[in-house]
Design an enzyme around this catalytic site. Structure first.
Site, PDB file in Angstrom:
ATOM      1  N   ASP A  26       0.780  -1.243   0.000  1.00 48.87           N
ATOM      2  CA  ASP A  26       0.000   0.000   0.000  1.00 48.87           C
ATOM      3  C   ASP A  26       0.818   1.304   0.000  1.00 48.87           C
ATOM      4  O   ASP A  26       1.758   1.437   0.788  1.00 48.87           O
ATOM      5  CB  ASP A  26      -0.860   0.094   1.269  1.00 48.87           C
ATOM      6  CG  ASP A  26      -1.604  -1.163   1.594  1.00 48.87           C
ATOM      7  OD1 ASP A  26      -1.532  -2.135   0.838  1.00 48.87           O
ATOM      8  OD2 ASP A  26      -2.269  -1.177   2.649  1.00 48.87           O
ATOM      9  N   GLU A 208     -10.502  -2.383   3.857  1.00 44.61           N
ATOM     10  CA  GLU A 208      -9.198  -1.848   4.216  1.00 44.61           C
ATOM     11  C   GLU A 208      -9.021  -0.457   3.598  1.00 44.61           C
ATOM     12  O   GLU A 208      -9.722  -0.090   2.652  1.00 44.61           O
ATOM     13  CB  GLU A 208      -8.079  -2.783   3.725  1.00 44.61           C
ATOM     14  CG  GLU A 208      -8.155  -4.177   4.353  1.00 44.61           C
ATOM     15  CD  GLU A 208      -7.008  -5.097   3.954  1.00 44.61           C
ATOM     16  OE1 GLU A 208      -6.487  -5.789   4.839  1.00 44.61           O
ATOM     17  OE2 GLU A 208      -6.637  -5.138   2.763  1.00 44.61           O
TER      18      GLU A 208
HETATM   19  C1  FRU Z   1      -3.927  -3.597   2.711  1.00 46.00           C
HETATM   20  C2  FRU Z   1      -3.329  -4.002   4.045  1.00 46.00           C
HETATM   21  C3  FRU Z   1      -3.737  -3.009   5.116  1.00 46.00           C
HETATM   22  C4  FRU Z   1      -2.641  -3.151   6.122  1.00 46.00           C
HETATM   23  C5  FRU Z   1      -1.443  -3.402   5.252  1.00 46.00           C
HETATM   24  C6  FRU Z   1      -0.412  -4.311   5.851  1.00 46.00           C
HETATM   25  O1  FRU Z   1      -3.238  -4.081   1.618  1.00 46.00           O
HETATM   26  O2  FRU Z   1      -3.735  -5.311   4.380  1.00 46.00           O
HETATM   27  O3  FRU Z   1      -5.019  -3.222   5.643  1.00 46.00           O
HETATM   28  O4  FRU Z   1      -2.502  -2.004   6.916  1.00 46.00           O
HETATM   29  O5  FRU Z   1      -1.920  -3.953   4.045  1.00 46.00           O
HETATM   30  O6  FRU Z   1       0.713  -4.391   5.039  1.00 46.00           O
END
Ligand code: FRU
Length: 507
Positions: A26, A208
């Site tokens: 992300d 998310e």
């Molecule tokens: C989304 C996610 C988020 C989390 C991060 C962990 O891709 O699962 O929810 O904060 O990646 O790397």
């Protein structure tokens, strides 16, 4: 196991940010400050698969050329640093500023490790920088918001200034509950619950990385809507990870959606295409927007990958890239606000037109463009008047033993089917598709013609295709892994394939 091969180096993108080495997912902490765009990101500093989550960091003056910086916020024995956002605390509400210089404050999720007394929880924490993002200090009062939850994450914070007052608003998720939760704060340190939103629309995966922002409709500051972005995985429109959005209002307390199709947790696949999707492809996830961008521009970036196969894509020590940065706007369509997106264009300043065609009837089959119109890294603009029945479009990244038909050799096919009214991107024969069983796929989106025309803007990079259709009303983003020699471009017409209005290839 990942074998590092010369062969795979060819996929490093020219215009998409990827870490010099190792894994990223992300985008995090997207913020503009003093002439610099900061892109932080979920990063494993020690390997090319997910793990040791820390915030990597890159900076850019133009959103196109990125310079990698040292890891900004590193994981430790007690916590992994999960996704979050960053703000310029202009009024030093947090008190982290020094010498009259506003601090940058990152709001991230502490994913507590077994060594922590909070093991197993996810809570929201702060880190701050008083040297414009170069170095970061964790706040010693962390976490600042703890719901004793194992899946409370991905805080996006913005400054609200409206009828209800002026304060910080945090949008985050209770991921398993498919719920966006909103909080407010005067100082970023103590938070008060405002409201919740969800479950709604797509719920067939965890929620998310939310975002919430206001946009004028048709540029009219007196007529605005709020856009609530909710990424989910799996359960995206194309399979696996995807980003949905809701359009509605926000009164400083509660978001009210005007685009909720169904309520509740019952997955109803048949309604999926009615929901708002940021992208109809497989590789645009965890998309969130920059804060503090001048002139009210709303700029978003997504992780150009998918949790279904993200850890298996070809790698030579780095794995995964970001999408191009996109400006999002609201425009009226059929009496309702609709989201349109345009990429920050790498070719606008530096590109040269390599080839152009004007109006012509398309002959049946594939018309291959001359060698000067081929390449791995191109922008293609094309306008068609599709025929009444048939398929019209482009064959991209073609190579190997390709003939005059739409099959044979390596190819990624972007085609508009006039009967279905649907644009499809077929990557099943795009090159290396065998690294994961879920990778070969055909993406589809219903696209109404405008004045009988289909307008496409396509960005090709070494391992991606990004399609913006009808001025960005619909986008399709897919990774592809073709041979370096698969660079041919063709015009496709099947059945009553129609007319090419114009074509321009820029490199
Ligand atoms: C989304 C996610 C988020 C989390 C991060 C962990 O891709 O699962 O929810 O904060 O990646 O790397």
């Amino acid at each position: 196991m990942n074998t590092i091969t010369q062969l795979d180096c060819r996929f490093r993108p020219k215009w998409h940010y990827a870490a010099e080495r190792n894994w990223l997912n992300d985008p995090n902490g997207l913020v503009y400050s003093n002439g610099t765009y900061h892109l932080f990101y979920q990063h494993n500093p020690h390997g090319d698969v997910w793990g040791n989550m820390s915030w990597g960091h890159a900076t850019s003056a133009d959103l196109l050329n990125w310079e990698e910086q040292p890891v900004a916020i590193a994981c430790d024995d007690e916590e992994a640093i999960f996704s979050g956002s960053a703000v310029v605390d202009v009024h030093n509400t947090s008190g982290f500023g020094a010498g009259g210089v506003p601090p940058l404050v990152a709001i991230y999720t502490s994913a507590y490790a077994p060594a922590s007394p909070l093991a197993g929880r996810q809570a929201q924490s702060l880190a701050y920088s008083t040297d414009d993002g170069a170095t970061w200090t964790k706040y010693d009062g962390n976490p600042v918001l703890d719901r004793a939850s194992a899946d409370f994450r991905d805080p996006k914070v913005f400054w609200y200034d409206g009828d209800a007052g002026s304060y910080w608003v945090m949008v985050a998720v209770e991921a398993l509950d498919r719920e966006v939760v909103l909080y407010k704060s005067a100082d970023l340190k103590s938070w008060e619950y405002l409201s919740s939103f969800g479950p709604a629309n797509a719920t067939d995966g965890v929620w998310e990385c939310p975002d919430l922002f206001e946009l004028p409709v048709d540029g009219d500051a007196q007529n605005t809507r709020w856009v609530l972005v909710v990424n989910l995985s799996p359960g995206g429109i194309a399979g696996g990870s995807g980003g949905q959005y809701f359009i509605g209002t926000f009164d400083g307390v509660e978001f009210r959606s005007e685009t909720t199709v169904t309520e509740g947790l019952q997955p109803d696949g048949s309604r999926m295409a009615e929901y708002g999707w940021l992208d109809w492809g497989r590789d645009y996830y965890a998309a969130v927007s920059f804060s503090n961008v001048p002139a009210g521009r709303r700029l978003m970036v997504g992780w150009m990958n998918n949790w279904q196969y993200g850890a298996s894509t070809p790698s030579d020590g780095w794995r995964s890239a970001m999408s191009l940065v996109r400006e999002v706007r609201l425009v009226s369509r059929g009496g309702r606000p609709a989201l349109v997106q345009a990429a920050v264009d790498p070719f606008a300043a530096a590109g040269m037109e390599l080839f152009a065609l004007d109006r012509r009837r398309l002959p049946e089959g594939v018309t291959w463009l001359p060698a000067e119109a081929s390449g791995e890294v191109l922008r293609i603009d094309a306008e068609f008047e599709p025929g009444a029945a048939g398929r019209t479009g482009l064959v991209l990244r073609a190579g190997g033993d390709f003939g005059a038909g739409a099959s044979g050799g390596e190819r990624t096919v972007l085609a508009y089917d006039s009967v279905a009214g649907e644009l499809t991107l077929d990557r099943t024969a795009s090159g290396n598709v065998g690294f994961h069983e879920t990778f070969p796929s055909v993406e589809r989106v219903a696209v109404p013609l405008e004045d009988g025309r289909l307008r496409l803007r396509i960005f090709l990079d070494r391992c991606s295709v990004e399609v913006f259709a009808q001025g960005g009303l619909a986008t399709i983003t897919d990774q592809v892994f073709p041979a370096g020699s698969s660079t041919a471009v063709g015009l496709l017409a099947e059945g009553d394939g129609g007319t090419l209005v114009n074509l321009s290839v820029t490199g």
